[in-house]
Structures are given as C-alpha cells and as structure tokens.
Design a protein around this motif. Sequence first.
Motif, PDB file in Angstrom:
ATOM      1  N   GLN A   9       0.768  -1.215  -0.044  1.00  0.00           N
ATOM      2  CA  GLN A   9      -0.218   0.004  -0.032  1.00  0.00           C
ATOM      3  C   GLN A   9       0.642   1.249   0.063  1.00  0.00           C
ATOM      4  O   GLN A   9       0.414   2.200  -0.896  1.00  0.00           O
ATOM      5  N   VAL A  10       1.950   1.270   0.717  1.00  0.00           N
ATOM      6  CA  VAL A  10       2.849   2.450   1.031  1.00  0.00           C
ATOM      7  C   VAL A  10       3.538   2.700  -0.456  1.00  0.00           C
ATOM      8  O   VAL A  10       3.459   3.882  -0.908  1.00  0.00           O
ATOM      9  N   ASN A  11       3.747   1.742  -1.202  1.00  0.00           N
ATOM     10  CA  ASN A  11       4.484   1.833  -2.565  1.00  0.00           C
ATOM     11  C   ASN A  11       3.333   2.213  -3.493  1.00  0.00           C
ATOM     12  O   ASN A  11       3.814   2.999  -4.182  1.00  0.00           O
ATOM     13  N   TRP A  12       2.258   1.931  -3.365  1.00  0.00           N
ATOM     14  CA  TRP A  12       1.345   2.157  -4.529  1.00  0.00           C
ATOM     15  C   TRP A  12       1.050   3.877  -4.435  1.00  0.00           C
ATOM     16  O   TRP A  12       0.565   4.276  -5.083  1.00  0.00           O
ATOM     17  N   ILE A  13       0.874   4.000  -2.906  1.00  0.00           N
ATOM     18  CA  ILE A  13       0.567   5.584  -2.720  1.00  0.00           C
ATOM     19  C   ILE A  13       2.088   6.497  -3.082  1.00  0.00           C
ATOM     20  O   ILE A  13       1.608   7.436  -3.653  1.00  0.00           O
ATOM     21  N   GLY A  14       2.932   5.687  -2.741  1.00  0.00           N
ATOM     22  CA  GLY A  14       4.161   6.596  -3.536  1.00  0.00           C
ATOM     23  C   GLY A  14       4.571   7.967  -3.232  1.00  0.00           C
ATOM     24  O   GLY A  14       4.643   8.517  -4.044  1.00  0.00           O
ATOM     25  N   LYS A  15       4.490   8.235  -2.056  1.00  0.00           N
ATOM     26  CA  LYS A  15       4.800   9.334  -1.474  1.00  0.00           C
ATOM     27  C   LYS A  15       6.256   9.791  -1.646  1.00  0.00           C
ATOM     28  O   LYS A  15       7.261   8.975  -1.717  1.00  0.00           O
ATOM     29  N   SER A  16       6.694  11.043  -2.306  1.00  0.00           N
ATOM     30  CA  SER A  16       7.640  11.337  -2.648  1.00  0.00           C
ATOM     31  C   SER A  16       7.966  13.048  -1.988  1.00  0.00           C
ATOM     32  O   SER A  16       7.241  13.993  -2.395  1.00  0.00           O
ATOM     33  N   VAL A  17       9.202  12.987  -1.390  1.00  0.00           N
ATOM     34  CA  VAL A  17       9.468  14.572  -0.870  1.00  0.00           C
ATOM     35  C   VAL A  17      10.402  15.087  -1.786  1.00  0.00           C
ATOM     36  O   VAL A  17      11.477  14.770  -1.960  1.00  0.00           O
ATOM     37  N   GLY A  18      10.205  16.549  -2.363  1.00  0.00           N
ATOM     38  CA  GLY A  18      10.927  17.107  -3.365  1.00  0.00           C
ATOM     39  C   GLY A  18      10.796  18.508  -3.323  1.00  0.00           C
ATOM     40  O   GLY A  18      10.306  19.103  -2.290  1.00  0.00           O
ATOM     41  N   ALA A  19      10.752  18.855  -4.354  1.00  0.00           N
ATOM     42  CA  ALA A  19      10.742  20.284  -4.581  1.00  0.00           C
ATOM     43  C   ALA A  19      10.306  20.745  -5.984  1.00  0.00           C
ATOM     44  O   ALA A  19      10.630  20.119  -6.919  1.00  0.00           O
ATOM     45  N   GLU A  20       9.572  21.987  -6.019  1.00  0.00           N
ATOM     46  CA  GLU A  20       9.263  22.407  -7.517  1.00  0.00           C
ATOM     47  C   GLU A  20      10.202  23.592  -7.718  1.00  0.00           C
ATOM     48  O   GLU A  20      10.358  24.326  -6.794  1.00  0.00           O
ATOM     49  N   VAL A  21      11.115  23.605  -8.813  1.00  0.00           N
ATOM     50  CA  VAL A  21      11.863  24.535  -9.054  1.00  0.00           C
ATOM     51  C   VAL A  21      11.649  25.178 -10.203  1.00  0.00           C
ATOM     52  O   VAL A  21      11.130  24.693 -11.298  1.00  0.00           O
ATOM     53  N   LYS A  22      11.665  26.623 -10.273  1.00  0.00           N
ATOM     54  CA  LYS A  22      11.252  27.399 -11.447  1.00  0.00           C
ATOM     55  C   LYS A  22      12.485  27.637 -12.435  1.00  0.00           C
ATOM     56  O   LYS A  22      13.703  28.005 -11.752  1.00  0.00           O
ATOM     57  N   PHE A  23      12.205  27.444 -13.574  1.00  0.00           N
ATOM     58  CA  PHE A  23      13.657  27.579 -14.468  1.00  0.00           C
ATOM     59  C   PHE A  23      12.885  28.932 -15.378  1.00  0.00           C
ATOM     60  O   PHE A  23      11.908  28.628 -16.171  1.00  0.00           O
TER      61      PHE A  23
END
Length: 943
Positions: A217-231
Amino acid sequence: MRNTKEIEERWQKYWDDNRTFCAVEDESKKKFYYLVEFPYPSGAGLHVGHVRSYTALDVMARKKRLCGYNVLFPMGWDAFGSPAEQYAIKNHVHPKEAVKRNIETFKSQIKRLGISFDWSREFSTTDPEYYKWTQWQFLKFFEHGMAYKAKKNINWCPKCKTGLSNEDSSGGVCERCGSSVVQKEKEQWMLRMSDYSEQLLEGLDDTEFQDRIKTAQVNWIGKSVGAEVKFKLKEVDEELVVYTTRADTLFGVTFMVIAPEHPYIDLYSGLISNMNEVIDYREAARRKTEFERTQLVKDKTGVKLEGLTAINPVTNVELPIYISDYVMMNYGTGAIMAVPAHDERDYDFAIRHGIEVVPVIEQITGEKHDNEKEKKSIVAVVYDKATDKYLTLNWKKLGGRLFIGGTRRKDEDIVSCGIREIKEETGYTDVTFVRKLAPINHHYYAYNKNQAYSIDCDLLYFELNSNDSIGVNLDDDEKDKFTVEWVSSDEVLNSVKDELHRMAFLNKDSKAFYSGEGKMINSEFLNGLTDKNESIDKMINYLEEKNLAKKKVNYRLQDWVFTRQRFWGEPIPLIYCDTCGWVPVPYEDLPVLLPDVTEYEPTDTGESPLAKIESFVNCKCPKCGRDAKRETDTMPNWAGSSWYFLRYMDPHNDKEFVSKEKLKYWGRVDWYNGGMEHATRHLLYARFWNQFLYNIGLVVNKEPFKVRVAHGMILGEGGEKMSKSKGNVINPDDMVDLYGADSLRCYEMFIGDYEKEASWSEQGLNGCRRFLDKVIRLGEKLNDSDQYSSILEIDINKTIKKVEEDMDNLKFNTAVSSLMILLNKFEKCASISRKDYRTFLILLNPIAPHVTEELNDVYELGDAICNSSWPEVNLEKLVEEEKEIAVQVNGKVRATIKVRLDDSDDVVTKKAMSADNVIKHIDGKEIVKTILIKGKIVNIVVK
RNA sequence: GCGGGUAUGGCGGAAUUGGCAGACGCGCUAGACUUAGGAUCUAGUGUCAUUGACGUGCAGGUUCAACUCCUGUUACCCGCACCA
C-alpha cells in the motif's frame, strides 16, 4: 455409524435448522467480525483456493464462538462484471439470469463444505436493494465535490468495440480477441482519491495489516518528498516549473524535458520553429499503445523545441528543452530538469541526442585518512583491438599491475592529460579517446611517500590506433621501477588488484551515470559535501530565498477512474440537462435500475451499451423538468466491493445503508482475509470509500479493517498455476464426493504455511482422510472414565495450548500436526477416557466439524460441540517432572540425559559428565567451560 | 530498474525465535493379517563409510552453540514499472 455423506448432510441441516451461525446483536457478548473476500461467482464454480481461505476463516470463527464470542462471519457475491455480460450477449439473456445460476452453484458448493457463514445476511452487489445504496453513496461523493468529469485515455479494443481494463489488455493485446489495444480518449467520472493520499498513508498506522500488505500500500501511494523549481524561459517572461527529488544535482542539469501533452507547447507554438515536427511527435506518442509506452522503455525518443530555451537558476546557463514521452503529464508538473550524469533515463536520452553530461557527484571509494592531500588525477585504460590486449604497467613489488595513472596539471584538460600520461609512461602516441566514465573520489595512503591522498579521479578509455611510439621517456630513477606490458582481459582480472584501477576496468562498458551518494563537485557552494540530504536542503534553501523553489510532496496515487462503458454495472445516478448541467437523481428515485432487455450490442463510439436503449436514456430533468438524458456509463467492479463489509452489519435495512446502532455494535472488521492480488487496489478503494464516509459523518471508524492477511495460492500437482488449459484444475465437489468435506478441509489446512503457496497432492488429501478414519476408530477403545487419563493429561493440555495458539496465528498446518501427534499417543494406549476423547473432538471440531459432532453425538459425550465451549488449559499440567535434554561436547550432541525439574545445576552437570558417550569424548582433555541452559542443553567445551 | 518474498530429505513441510535439524504427513522398503488389497497393523527410512564424518542455495563472519544473527553472492517466484 453413518457414512460420510450422511454425516455431513445431517449436521449441515442441524446447523441450518437451529440457526447456529446466525449472528444476533447482543450487548452482553464480545463481538468479533471475520470477513473473507466475497467471490465473483464465475461459471467455473468454486476453486480449491476458495476452500482454503474460507476454511481457514471458518476454523477461526468456529473457535472464537467456542471461546464465547459473538461472531459475525458473513458471505455474499460480487457479481457485476464483464464475464456475465459477455455470456449474456452471446446467449441473449439478461446477465442477472446467468448470475443467479452461478450464485446457486457457488452457494451449494460452499454449503457442502460446512463453512459456518451466516447465510441470513447474504446479498449480491447486483441486487437492486444493494446497489441502490451504492448509487446513494456515489451521490454523496458527487455532493461533496469528490466526483468530477475528465477526459481520460482508456484501453480500447477496435475489434470488440469495447473498453478494457488494464488486466484484460495486458501485453497490449485484447484478452478476448487478440487484437492490438489502442488508447481512446473518453470523458469519464473520476473520484478525487488522490486528495486522500496522506490520510490513506497515515491510516495504516491504525491497522495491523501484514507487513507485506502495508508495504504494498505504501508503495502504491508512492509518497515522494522533493521540490518544485522554477526555470526562467529565455524568450518569454515565463517560468518552466519542474518537480525534482534531487535538487542537489542542479549544477548538473544540461537539458529540460517536458511531456508531449505539456500546455506550453500550444501556448508558445508561435515561438517554436519546428512546430510540425513537435506535433508529429506528440501524435505518435498519443497513438502508442499502453504496451509500447511501458514495455519499450529503453528507447528514449524525443524532439527538441527549437526557439524555446530555459535558464538554469543557479548557473544562468541556457538549457535546450525537449519533448519526450518518458516524461508523464500526470506526475509532478509534467516537466523535468534532466541530469544525465546521475539519472539513467536522462543519461540514455543525452547519449541518444548528443547532449553534454556534467557530473556533480563522485562515488567515494577507498579508505579515508587524516591529513589527506587533495589531487586531481586520471586513470587511462588503453585497449588494442588488433591483439585484444590492454596496456598496463607492472610496478612489481611497488604496486603490482596498474593501468596508466597520473596527476592532472592545473588547467589541463582531462583528455589531454590522459594522452600526455600515456605518452610519457609508455611512449605510445597514436591513441583515440573513446569515452569517459563517471568520476570517482578515491582515498588511499601512499606508503612510499608516507602521505594520504584524496583524489578526484577521471577514468578514461582509449583505443590504440598504431604502434607508433617515441619510447619511454622518464627520469632514470623512475625508469626501472616498472615495465610496460600488454595483457589479456583475463590477466587484468587476475593481477590488477588496486581498487581504483580495477574499477576503471570493470566499469569500462557500463553507463557513465552514478545515482548513489557521494562527494559534490562542480557545484560551487555545495562542493565537498558528502551528505545527500544536506546538499538537497542547502540547495532548496538557497533557491527558496530567491523565490525560485518550494518544497513539495508528490504522490504516485492517482484519482480513481470511476466509469466503465459497460452494461452490467451499477448505473451512475446522474442526469444531463442542457439547461441545468449534471443533476443528481433525487434520493427517493433510487435505485436507477438496469433495464430488463436481453439485447445490447456494443456501440461503435465507445459508449456504454446502455446508450442505445432509449427508454433508459431519455428522461426529464429532476430540476427543471425539461427533456434530459441519463448518464449511460456504469460503475467499475470495485464500487460494490468498496462498502459491502458495512452492509453485512445490517443487510436488510431499507431506510439506511447501515444503521448507526449496528455500526456501533459491530464496529469495524476485526480480521479480513483476501488474496495478495487485492492488497493494493480493492483494499485501497475500500479504505478510501470508508474514510470518505467517515469524514462526512456516516460511519464511526475511519479505518474499516483492523487485521488484513493474505492466503497463498494453491498450485497444481506439478507446482504450476491451476488453469483450464493445463487441465490441472481440481474441483472441490469431486474431492468432497471422494474423500468427504472434513478430509478436504483438514487437508487444505495441513497443506502448508497458510500465507505461502502450496502444491496440490491428492495423496496428501488421502492421508488426511486416514487421519480422520483413525479418529473414528478411536471411539472403539473408550473406557467409562470421565476424567483425563493420567498418562495423557500432560499431552492433552499441551495440545490444547498449541492448537489454540496455532489457530489464532494462522498456523493451521501445525495445529493439525499436533492433533495427529496426540492421536498417535492415544493409539498407543489400551483405552482412553470419554473426557480424553471429547476434548480431542472439540479441538478438532473447527477443522473437521461434521465428523467430530457426529462422534460426540454417537458416543453421547456431551452437548453438541457447537453449543459447547473450548477446553481450558490446566497450566499446572504443562510442566513435566522429568525431561530429556541433550549433552554436547564442543557443540556436537554426544548423549541425552534425563533430568528432573528440581535437579540443581550441579546434579545436571554431573549427570551430563557421566554419560558413556560423553566420557569417551572428554576423557583426557581439559574442560574449558560448561554451558548449562536449564531444561534445554548442556554443552561441555574441551581442549 | 525498484519493492516484497522464497531456498531445509525422494515430495509437502516442522523447528518453542540462537539450544538435539528433518516434527507431522506423503512416498518408499520389509514384515504381519488376508481369497484379495489402492484396507488395516508393526518396523524402518537425510547422505556417506565398518566405531564416525558430513548435512538447511553458495562463500565468509560472530558464538560454547547458527536453518535462525551479520557481510557478500546466486537462483527462482510475486507485485509495480520511464514517478523525475
């Protein structure tokens, strides 16, 4: 004694007549809710796999009842779906007829097994009284803005003219006719499940699912922590926003990629000079089948957007923008920053399109020391095609065999450095640079110089063109230290021991990207950092200050496509009115019934067959009364199964889907069993559905299931999956006819670890029949005593404890085994008491309910077992006065001795030392120490 | 590729969680009872050799003691699959 068949029928009738297993709400008793996934009643009938999971839960349910619990153990049918629809189209009948027949078959098959389901609560998801409430709940989703319409690609079979589920189109081929599946865009109702990503993740803490299910279930939900970067874009005052989890690699970005569906393409089509090419690519990507998009992943095709350029926010370097279908519009922002040095997909794309690869992280090798000197250096591998040999320097005792290595001068280019070093050390001048591998940060200690080094090392690969050589040109003192030698690949592997040089050779053919952690280079303020998270944080903080980035969490979980273009599903209770838009069917008009027609060919347009049935489609708008049309799509199979566990609590309620009182009494499902194949989708849909109902105040528990376990599959005799085509399908009915229901149940419990798959063996089944026959014959040696036989008392108490624990922990195989062991002990006795026998029968009853009730009745041992209670363990009778333990000498068992419970350590040691075979092994040796674990083992260590 | 799992006699599988490996069942061997046995009962059954040695996919390690813990490795199964 009656025969097996008579016994089974007699007791099944008894349980029915007495409503033995009908659960009645009773505040004075503790409740327990066992649930096993209800089946899809296919025409093939019951499978031995069903028998396994139903029996397992039945064993637990029967045992729990004997222990005084009020058990709810219901069963029903998940009967919407395409097989019934296909069958109905072919035979021109209404699918409900086929379903009715199949349910009858399934039910009679299950009843023959004596599973203690509460049949008074039975229903099918296809009953209008049930799907009325499925529709009712859908309207709740709609009311709360949780349902919306969106264009979505569906798998479409052009020949069958029908939409297909992913399962029915696996491999890119239609399961039924074998033609290629294509993508077709279709307006679909969606449920906002992705809004629940975090809640679904957090909710797992409130469950006791098996770890493998939680992980799925955890993998299916697939939470990922990152950032949105503006170019920033160069040509317009606009930004391209990307999502990344690796902001630390920003200095290594050499290009950008956006999804073919990215809105900027149309938005800035005026700036893009090769728009025709771009559109062609986009169309080609759209036409790709699911199969091509997922299976042919190696091929990183794409087109550069001429006339649109992005600016790297930290270096201000201009970056080309490509479109490619390896970037998905439905994840992140549909755009990525590509770092070919540290991502395999970006690397493949860069190589294919001739884009620069800039490494910013070096893998760290070797061992770190204090006071390291830093150097830049190279290792060069030179290969001669003509002789299939590699150029090495044999440093003999000074360092063994190495490739060419050297220090890079200030401002010297990496490749020039390689060429220079090759020339200086070996004399060869005619070499061609082939490729550069990912750089390494290597740590080592040079004993000859008494100095530790940390070197940033580039690994280079050259090929020799000709033997042109200027001869070795070195100082006299260096000259004699090594010899230049050409050696084979095998010789390299044998004799090059240095970690760095060996790596240069081993990785010479691998891709030059590195996705691990390491030392930051080429990255200004990040240079030298070795902690990935620190680098990421530092970069994001830097960008956030300039308003160029923000932290962002993404989930893999998508919204739920909630419509199917099929006849045999719950109609979606919405009406489209030209004036009012989408209007819900008023609650009092539910259910929206499926029409009673027997002809409904698929449509050419991809619409549901319902669309052709005018009497169904045409209606009045509930709001304004004008002519309107019904939604003709139906709900997916997963809908009905998303809340059936609630309905079991109150199955005949025509006022509510379930009453609050019943909800409060039964609470949530305590124990839910189902297949591993449902560990993600069904289980997640049901949790989502229930969490939504909870959030709007309709149910009392946020998490619907406490424990979730999954059974293993039953394979054919040869160990392969059972299938019609292999002809290895076992029909449970045949097994009941031949061996009896109790034998089949017992065998399926004994077959192996419940959670693992197991192969069928009819001989094994016969073995369980023999076991039950022995149990029957045991009745012939009953004596008149109503107490436990003294020599059996300890064994009986141990067995009660063991069976009790095993049944609660899914260890049915060892529960059966321990009963077999007890039976073997009974058989060794001349006679057994009535109490011995009755206790044995109660312990065996959950597994073999018919024969144990019968024997209990025939020998008049007491009340019917289903009205009795589980035997109590007498803890005092668990302790043995005398026990046999092993004596080891140096860890090897040399003898066993009998010890009494009250023997002191000294006495035990003495006994151990005096055993014949022990004396033989310790005689004449020094006893180093003696280890004594009370009641378990003695180990004498000698020298 | 990522995630999860598995590996023990001829076979299905046990092993109280580090303490007698192979419980229990199947199969097999021998015998008994039988007109007969695909019934039942009794005995035996990891491998190799004569007292003993070896043995839980493979290679190491920790320990008095390892199927069990640690490191590395191989094979197979399942799930997801270009998730940035």
